[in-house]
Design a protein around this motif. Structure first.
Motif, PDB file in Angstrom:
ATOM      1  N   ASP A 182       1.075  -1.384   0.019  1.00 24.25           N
ATOM      2  CA  ASP A 182      -0.149  -0.018   0.105  1.00 24.25           C
ATOM      3  C   ASP A 182       0.847   1.208  -0.012  1.00 24.25           C
ATOM      4  O   ASP A 182       1.536   1.519   0.975  1.00 24.25           O
ATOM      5  CB  ASP A 182      -0.918  -0.015   1.120  1.00 24.25           C
ATOM      6  CG  ASP A 182      -2.042   1.152   1.329  1.00 24.25           C
ATOM      7  OD1 ASP A 182      -1.918   2.173   0.465  1.00 24.25           O
ATOM      8  OD2 ASP A 182      -2.715   1.016   2.110  1.00 24.25           O
ATOM      9  N   THR A 238      -0.683   4.295  -0.654  1.00 20.99           N
ATOM     10  CA  THR A 238      -1.343   5.319  -1.003  1.00 20.99           C
ATOM     11  C   THR A 238      -1.109   6.652  -0.280  1.00 20.99           C
ATOM     12  O   THR A 238      -1.452   7.653  -0.731  1.00 20.99           O
ATOM     13  CB  THR A 238      -2.972   4.866  -0.428  1.00 20.99           C
ATOM     14  OG1 THR A 238      -3.057   4.300   0.846  1.00 20.99           O
ATOM     15  CG2 THR A 238      -3.633   3.724  -1.498  1.00 20.99           C
ATOM     16  N   ASN A 239      -0.335   6.546   0.791  1.00 16.66           N
ATOM     17  CA  ASN A 239      -0.100   7.856   1.511  1.00 16.66           C
ATOM     18  C   ASN A 239       1.488   7.792   1.437  1.00 16.66           C
ATOM     19  O   ASN A 239       2.057   8.472   2.361  1.00 16.66           O
ATOM     20  CB  ASN A 239      -0.302   7.661   3.029  1.00 16.66           C
ATOM     21  CG  ASN A 239      -1.911   7.436   3.108  1.00 16.66           C
ATOM     22  OD1 ASN A 239      -2.583   8.276   2.585  1.00 16.66           O
ATOM     23  ND2 ASN A 239      -2.420   6.489   4.050  1.00 16.66           N
ATOM     24  N   LYS A 260       0.096  -2.287 -10.586  1.00 10.68           N
ATOM     25  CA  LYS A 260      -1.379  -2.010  -9.935  1.00 10.68           C
ATOM     26  C   LYS A 260      -2.041  -3.292  -9.757  1.00 10.68           C
ATOM     27  O   LYS A 260      -2.319  -4.106 -10.421  1.00 10.68           O
ATOM     28  CB  LYS A 260      -2.372  -1.147 -10.481  1.00 10.68           C
ATOM     29  CG  LYS A 260      -1.743   0.309 -10.839  1.00 10.68           C
ATOM     30  CD  LYS A 260      -2.647   1.316 -11.442  1.00 10.68           C
ATOM     31  CE  LYS A 260      -3.972   1.350 -10.881  1.00 10.68           C
ATOM     32  NZ  LYS A 260      -4.797   2.593 -11.728  1.00 10.68           N
ATOM     33  N   GLY A 281       0.930   6.796  -4.407  1.00  3.11           N
ATOM     34  CA  GLY A 281      -0.484   6.630  -4.004  1.00  3.11           C
ATOM     35  C   GLY A 281      -1.231   5.544  -4.525  1.00  3.11           C
ATOM     36  O   GLY A 281      -2.391   5.567  -4.457  1.00  3.11           O
ATOM     37  N   GLU A 282      -0.555   4.537  -4.834  1.00  2.00           N
ATOM     38  CA  GLU A 282      -1.075   3.239  -5.570  1.00  2.00           C
ATOM     39  C   GLU A 282      -1.241   2.049  -4.494  1.00  2.00           C
ATOM     40  O   GLU A 282      -0.049   1.988  -3.709  1.00  2.00           O
ATOM     41  CB  GLU A 282      -0.498   2.627  -6.740  1.00  2.00           C
ATOM     42  CG  GLU A 282      -0.769   3.789  -8.172  1.00  2.00           C
ATOM     43  CD  GLU A 282      -2.135   3.831  -8.452  1.00  2.00           C
ATOM     44  OE1 GLU A 282      -2.865   3.094  -8.199  1.00  2.00           O
ATOM     45  OE2 GLU A 282      -2.272   4.929  -9.217  1.00  2.00           O
ATOM     46  N   ILE A 283      -1.728   0.982  -4.739  1.00  2.00           N
ATOM     47  CA  ILE A 283      -1.665  -0.366  -4.098  1.00  2.00           C
ATOM     48  C   ILE A 283      -0.985  -1.142  -5.390  1.00  2.00           C
ATOM     49  O   ILE A 283      -1.809  -1.305  -6.318  1.00  2.00           O
ATOM     50  CB  ILE A 283      -3.115  -0.648  -3.366  1.00  2.00           C
ATOM     51  CG1 ILE A 283      -3.437   0.082  -2.298  1.00  2.00           C
ATOM     52  CG2 ILE A 283      -2.737  -2.252  -3.000  1.00  2.00           C
ATOM     53  CD1 ILE A 283      -4.841  -0.155  -1.917  1.00  2.00           C
TER      54      ILE A 283
END
Length: 178
Positions: free
Chosen positions: A103, A105-106, A133, A168-170
């Motif tokens: 993760d 995403t942050n 992704k 920002g992706e998983i």
């Protein structure tokens, strides 16, 4: 530097402002704990091995390597490693090993660091790392080739920056050998 953390994992320090009035200070962590780590001692977990070629002469296997050349265990003190057929690989191979989901995403970026022992016959083998992704398998950034012209005598550390498209992706990481 070397600011100890409290039991919650937060680290703080109070210091006098380096300038008068209002200002902003950027703080960054260097050499923080890894986002993801695995020594493969607890089994395959969510790692996924895939054979991409029709012949199926090779596959990623988890265990103690037993090839005619190369390592006789995993990196460091680990007994386990992901290896091609746990040693010698077959002709016309095209296999992929996918990591569990990571993760991002942050996070604005990251660095992939892993240990590899390249034991090839130097007749056209290739290896690469791809970032994909999770939701649709889209390739994030460019494929990163791994130099297969070396015949290693020990595990070597390889570092590859995550592509900017990974922020920002998983995602999951694909290790490919062909």
């Amino acid at each position: 530097q070397d600011i100890p953390a409290d039991p919650s994992g937060r680290a703080s320090i109070v210091f006098a402002a380096p300038f008068p009035g209002e200002g902003f200070i950027k703080i960054r962590e260097e050499n923080g704990p890894p986002l993801f780590a695995d020594d493969f001692e607890s089994g395959a977990g969510e790692w996924e091995a895939v054979v991409n070629d029709e012949e199926g002469n090779s596959q990623w296997e988890l265990g103690t390597p037993v090839g005619t050349n190369g390592p006789d265990g995993g990196s460091g003190e680990s007994a386990s490693a992901w290896s091609t057929n746990l040693g010698n690989y077959g002709p016309n191979s095209d296999i992929s090993l996918f990591s569990p989901a990571i993760d991002m995403t942050n996070l604005p970026g990251a660095q992939l660091t892993f240990q590899a022992w390249r034991d090839t016959d130097l007749f056209g083998e290739s290896a690469s790392v791809r970032f994909r992704k999770v939701d649709d398998n889209t390739l994030l950034g460019a494929e990163e080739a791994i130099d297969m012209s070396s015949f290693d005598q020990a595990y070597q550390e390889i570092s590859i920056p995550f592509p900017v498209e990974a922020a920002g992706e998983i995602l999951r990481i694909e290790f490919n050998f062909a």
